[in-house]
Design an enzyme around this catalytic site. Structure first.
Site, PDB file in Angstrom:
ATOM      1  N   CYS A 151       1.239  -1.606  -0.386  1.00 28.49           N
ATOM      2  CA  CYS A 151       0.170  -0.096  -0.120  1.00 28.49           C
ATOM      3  C   CYS A 151       1.006   1.182  -0.131  1.00 28.49           C
ATOM      4  O   CYS A 151       1.547   1.756   0.661  1.00 28.49           O
ATOM      5  CB  CYS A 151      -0.932  -0.477   1.127  1.00 28.49           C
ATOM      6  SG  CYS A 151      -2.025  -1.058   0.998  1.00 28.49           S
ATOM      7  N   CYS A 155      -7.166  -2.119 -15.972  1.00 32.36           N
ATOM      8  CA  CYS A 155      -6.256  -1.521 -14.991  1.00 32.36           C
ATOM      9  C   CYS A 155      -4.727  -0.718 -14.691  1.00 32.36           C
ATOM     10  O   CYS A 155      -4.040  -0.685 -13.960  1.00 32.36           O
ATOM     11  CB  CYS A 155      -5.879  -2.928 -13.780  1.00 32.36           C
ATOM     12  SG  CYS A 155      -5.149  -4.289 -14.514  1.00 32.36           S
TER      13      CYS A 155
END
Length: 461
Positions: A80, A398
């Site tokens: 992340c 994506c």
């Protein structure tokens, strides 16, 4: 400019992976973790011929958009990458990333719509794959550090659900207590957010393995939410995870989930979008842009388990879904039957060959939705799309880089780009989903050589 030298620099923008871009003495230096407009003391870590890399020694003028990351292993894990940015800055980064890809790769100056962002921004994922290994007799579970096989262990992953984290920690403890981690390579957990059903897959070198019965019994007793428990026997030497014989250990070989009022079956190897909240907006927008009125024939290329095609079928005359993964096609047919959708037909084939089957069957497609993997469309697939020539082409991606590449080819061959709409399917990460709408221009025809392919019987696929 050499390694370990220090400088004062200000970030003027971002790389595609979220690093700050600075310029020191005319040389571009990329600095991970530095936000746009921040001034910091930078230490040079590596130099190339025309650019270099740096690290933050001290931030002198912090950005108002800087946050303290939630995760205790944020830097080591690298999964992340944007936890140090607030929502405003993440939005800017992703919109700018999409625009930059079109500018630099497609040489197209496009208007990028404000990103569609849906809460929750944490605990949103419905799938996790966790590597397992034994080191010095102890079980290690976590995520690989970037570009390594070194596992970074964690107690809580803040983008997974609380239940997924709890099951992960329980398995960690159980495999150590039962001394059975030696044969386990990965743990797969799929958690359906709406129905609450859970799938756990044990990717193993061999089955049965030491104390596997005790592990299975303990796991299913503690978590009644587990409706599917599987072993996948994978003896490959590469990094392909979900390959090998599948053995049902408890429950059924699938879980069920709901999306926009429709029911879908999810198996271990079938693709399903990982953010169920943003996916509602993604699919709704993509289907809206297809402009369906109930009279159209729609092609759903790379259809997976049929989710988007089945939802769109209520607005179309006929839908054809094409997907190479046979397990996904099996699920797609079951999903269509479960939802009583009778005007959809699935083809188990590579995208280009499936599209060629459409061409040979002389099916006239009014609209097409394509949602390829990260690598985008092959030349043969784009060739087939251009021959089918749908009036409306909705390209969902994506990876904005391969999207920009493919859109440029399409616009060079008879299509006009109408809209670029990013959707934040992956909060806290550098990844972004993008929907584009292209319309066929009647004034330009595409001509190419027919591809030699084996005959495919569309009706029996």
């Amino acid at each position: 400019m050499e390694k370990n030298e220090t400088y004062i620099a200000t970030a003027t923008g971002y790389t595609e992976d979220g690093a700050g871009v600075t310029r020191i003495n005319g040389v571009v230096i990329f600095v991970p973790g530095l936000l746009k407009d921040e001034e910091a003391e930078i230490g040079i870590t590596k130099m190339k011929k025309t650019y270099g890399y740096g690290r933050i020694i001290q931030i002198r003028k912090p950005s108002p958009h800087r946050l303290q990351p939630k995760c205790s292993v944020y830097k080591q894990c690298g999964g992340c990458q944007l936890q140090h940015m607030d929502s405003h800055e993440q939005n800017f980064f992703k919109e700018d990333k999409v625009k930059t890809c079109f500018t630099q790769i497609a040489q197209m100056d496009v208007e990028v719509k404000p990103i569609i962002k849906v809460e929750p921004h944490w605990n949103y994922r419905n799938k996790v794959q966790i590597p397992v290994q034994l080191k010095d007799g102890k079980v290690e579970m976590g995520f690989y550090a970037p570009h390594t096989n070194r596992i970074i262990q964690y107690d809580t992953c803040h983008v997974q659900t609380d239940l997924s984290n709890d099951i992960t920690n329980y398995l960690h403890h159980q495999m150590g207590m039962l001394a059975c981690a030696k044969e386990v390579r990965h743990i797969l957990i799929k958690h359906a957010h709406i129905t609450g059903e859970v799938m756990v897959g044990l990717v193993v070198r061999n089955y049965p393995f030491h104390n596997c019965d005790k592990l299975i019994n303990n796991l299913t007793k503690k978590y009644p939410q587990i409706k599917s428990l599987l072993a996948i026997v994978n003896r490959r030497d590469d990094n392909v995870i979900l390959d090998g014989k599948e053995i049902l250990l408890a429950g059924r070989k699938y879980i069920e989930e709901e999306l926009l009022g429709w029911k879908f079956r999810i198996s271990a190897r079938s693709f399903y979008q990982i953010n169920p909240y943003a996916t509602k907006e993604l699919y709704s927008k993509a289907i809206e842009l297809a402009g369906l009125t109930g009279k159209e024939t729609l092609i759903d290329l790379y259809c997976g388990t049929g989710t988007m095609g089945i939802i769109a079928a209520s607005k179309a005359k006929k839908v054809y879904g094409i997907e190479i993964v046979s397990d996904a096609i099996k699920d797609a047919n079951i999903n269509a039957e479960a939802n009583n959708v009778q005007n959809i037909q699935f083809i188990n084939a590579d995208a280009s060959k499936g599209a060629q089957a459409i061409i040979r069957s002389k099916i006239k497609a009014d609209a097409m939705i394509i949602d390829p993997p990260r690598k985008g469309c092959s030349k043969d697939t784009i060739d087939a799309i251009l021959k089918i020539a749908p009036k409306k082409l909705v390209y969902v991606s994506c990876d904005p880089a391969t999207l920009a590449r493919d859109v440029r080819i399409l616009t060079d061959n008879g299509y006009q780009l109408e809209l670029v709409q990013p959707v934040d399917l992956f909060p806290q990460t550098v990844h972004v989903e993008v929907i584009t709408l292209l319309s066929k221009l009647d004034s330009k025809k595409y001509i190419s050589v027919e591809l030699p392919l084996d005959d495919m019987d569309l009706t029996s696929a």
